[in-house]
Each structure stands twice: as structure tokens, then as C-alpha cells.
Design an enzyme around this catalytic site. Sequence first.
Site, short mmCIF file in Angstrom:
data_model
loop_
_atom_site.label_atom_id
_atom_site.label_comp_id
_atom_site.label_asym_id
_atom_site.label_seq_id
_atom_site.Cartn_x
_atom_site.Cartn_y
_atom_site.Cartn_z
N ARG A 189 44.26 30.21 48.63
CA ARG A 189 44.11 30.60 47.23
C ARG A 189 43.65 29.43 46.38
NH1 ARG A 189 49.68 34.09 47.32
NH2 ARG A 189 48.78 36.03 48.18
N ARG A 223 32.42 32.87 48.92
CA ARG A 223 33.67 33.40 48.36
C ARG A 223 34.11 34.67 49.09
NH1 ARG A 223 37.34 36.13 47.19
NH2 ARG A 223 38.57 36.17 45.25
N LYS A 233 46.96 36.52 57.16
CA LYS A 233 47.84 37.69 57.06
C LYS A 233 48.10 38.30 58.44
CE LYS A 233 46.71 38.77 52.28
NZ LYS A 233 46.23 39.78 51.30
N ASN A 258 47.17 42.72 47.48
CA ASN A 258 48.18 42.16 46.58
C ASN A 258 47.67 42.36 45.15
OD1 ASN A 258 49.87 40.50 44.99
ND2 ASN A 258 50.26 39.10 46.70
N GLU A 271 45.35 40.01 42.46
CA GLU A 271 44.05 40.48 42.01
C GLU A 271 43.96 40.48 40.48
OE1 GLU A 271 43.06 44.21 43.76
OE2 GLU A 271 43.34 43.49 45.82
N THR A 331 35.33 41.37 49.35
CA THR A 331 36.21 40.47 50.11
C THR A 331 37.19 41.28 50.96
OG1 THR A 331 36.06 38.75 48.40
CG2 THR A 331 37.90 38.60 49.95
N GLU A 342 37.79 41.62 54.99
CA GLU A 342 39.11 41.44 55.59
C GLU A 342 39.43 42.59 56.54
OE1 GLU A 342 42.26 40.53 52.82
OE2 GLU A 342 40.91 39.38 51.56
#
Length: 364
Positions: A56, A205, A216, A242, A246, A324, A328
Site C-alpha cells: 500500500r 499501478r 492475500k 476492502n 478503496e 486492479t 487480482e
Amino acid sequence: MIVRYLVLLLNIMSSCTSFANWGPQMKIPGTARYTMSTNSDHCVKTCDVLSLESIRSTLIRQEETIIFALIERAQFRRNTIVYDKAGFGDLGTPLGSKESNEKLSFLEYMLIGTEALHCRVRRYTSPEEHSFFPHRLPLDGQKNLPDLDYPEILDEEASKVNFNQILLKKYQETVVPALTAPGDDEQHGSCTLCDIAALQALSRRVHYGKFVAESKYRSDPEGYQRLVDANDADGVMKLLTNSKVEKTVLRRARLKAATYGRDPLLSASLQMEEVTSENTSIVAAAAASAVVAAIEATSGEEKQGKVDAMVIEDIYRNLVIPLTKDIEVAYLFRRCGKDPPEEFAPDRMSIDKEEKAATVLNEK
């Protein structure tokens, strides 16, 4: 009143001990750019690299790169000719790239040439970097330089996920029209260079989602494997989402855009010099500018600066964050040994299917 308060605050801070080194420095995953803490014996552990806190922190630093690139692009007109494959006729083969008969827009021509050059200095050997046109990269790109040794953090097969195809499409169709004024200013080369900088920053990004996904996955491998085995993409998406984080990202992107997209309060700096030192007055003026930008951004009535801060927030909401998360999900499916569902293919975004379904439902 704000200026006087900031002067008082700065004087208090200057009387304290140095606050330049708060806590240990973060480890940065990726391209041999690790920052070591002083007590680490110059070693980086994979568990530290893949900590969500470290990831992060890296994503937050990338926000500045993205926002500044978008601000730079916003200074030019839309210049749709640079995205039109027929805009400049046959441009030929970009220097250094593989031969092909495909017709290219001006942006594609410059982007492929840029990637061919960057390939020769090993950019795309990094797990953080992804080419928009990998099939056009020179085969002998790194022959004159030694190989770089990267830590094996990501799963080898899953790390091949590349969503730059849909990113390029969405950038041209939604980002550029939202950022720019219509028309043509004939600054085609300059605006295209800004496009390339923005696209590369956005690509880095969104593909950082693979590091997020790996982190995770390692925290709950059984949970993700169970959902993937059941082909439950919605369950995977729910598990990795999450919403609180966000929301924080969206607010921070809007605030940064409002701050970076306005000129500093020079008049405040000049007034401050009458009561304090030049350095203090500059810092106070910068802080005052940030305060004004924050008030305007959070009030919903911000003045138009170099870029509309709400547009930057929308780009994060409608492109950066959902793309993103699609990456994932695709990574986690491949990490668990299965191909992802078709809505998570690299030429589309899953939210497009949701929006289309909602439109059909409303029409009924």
C-alpha cells in the site's frame, strides 16, 4: 487567520527534534529498487515485501506519478487524430520493433517505438512492468546487458497476466475525453508523450494488483483455492475487496489532484515574509495552499484548476480500482490452477458486463 495559525504551527515543529525519519523505511517490491532499513543487514525478506502495508505504501507513492502525468496530459486539447489509425496514414514500422503490417495510430506508433527502446534496457524483465505491445518487442532486446536477478515473489504462470489491452482502450475512450477540452491544438507529439507517461504509470499501478493478490493468497490459500475450485469469481472478488481502503484511495486521489492542480498562494508567501523568515513563509504558503485545496475538494465546490479533481477521483473509481481487482481475480484463478471466467479476460473489464446487465434490466 489561516496564515497566522500555520506560522505558529511551523514554529512549534521547528523547535522539535527532526521528524525526517519516522519509523523504519519501507521495502519496495520489484525492480531492484529495494530500500533497506538500517538494522536489516541489507536483506529483504519476501514476507516483508509482500506485506500489505509495504504494498500500500508503494501504491500511494505511485499516485503522484499518475496524477502528475494526467495533469500534464490535461494541458493539451483532445487531439483525437493521434488515436485514429488513419490519422497520419502509413507510418511504417516503429524504430527497433518487430516488423508487422498492422496499421497504427500515431500513439501506437510512438508507444511501440518507446517500448522497443525500453526493452533493450531490460524494462520488461521486471515483474512490475508490462508492455502494451509485447508481440512487437525485439527478440534480442537485452543481449548487450547482463540479466537482472529478481526475487521470485509471484507465481510464474499467474504472473503472465497482462491487461494492457483493455487499459489502452479505456484510456482512449474514457480518460482522455474526461481530462481534456475538445478540439485540436496541433501539439500531437507533446500530448502523445504525455499519453505514454500516463499509460505506463497506470499500467504499473493496476498490475501491482498481482502483488496484492499474492499477498492475500498467502494469508488464506485454502480459502481462495476453495472459491476457485468452485469457479466462484464473485466470491474471490468479495474476499479480496476492502471497501474501506478503496474509499480512502478515492478521497486521497481527489485531494492530491486538487492540491497538485492549483498554483501556490504566492501572495500569502509574500505577506509571511514580513513577519518570519523566507523559508518559513514558503512552507507556510505551501501549507495554506494545501489547506485551501483540501477545503475545496471536500466541500464539492472546488474551483477549476489545471485538472478537475473529481475527474481524477472518477478515473480511480471507474478504471484504476476495478481494473486492479480484475487483475487480482485473474491472477488468483491462475495461481490456483484454473483459467479465470470470460469476464476477467484481458480485453475487457468485469464491471462492463455488470453495467450492461443493469441496462438490459432497466429496459425491461
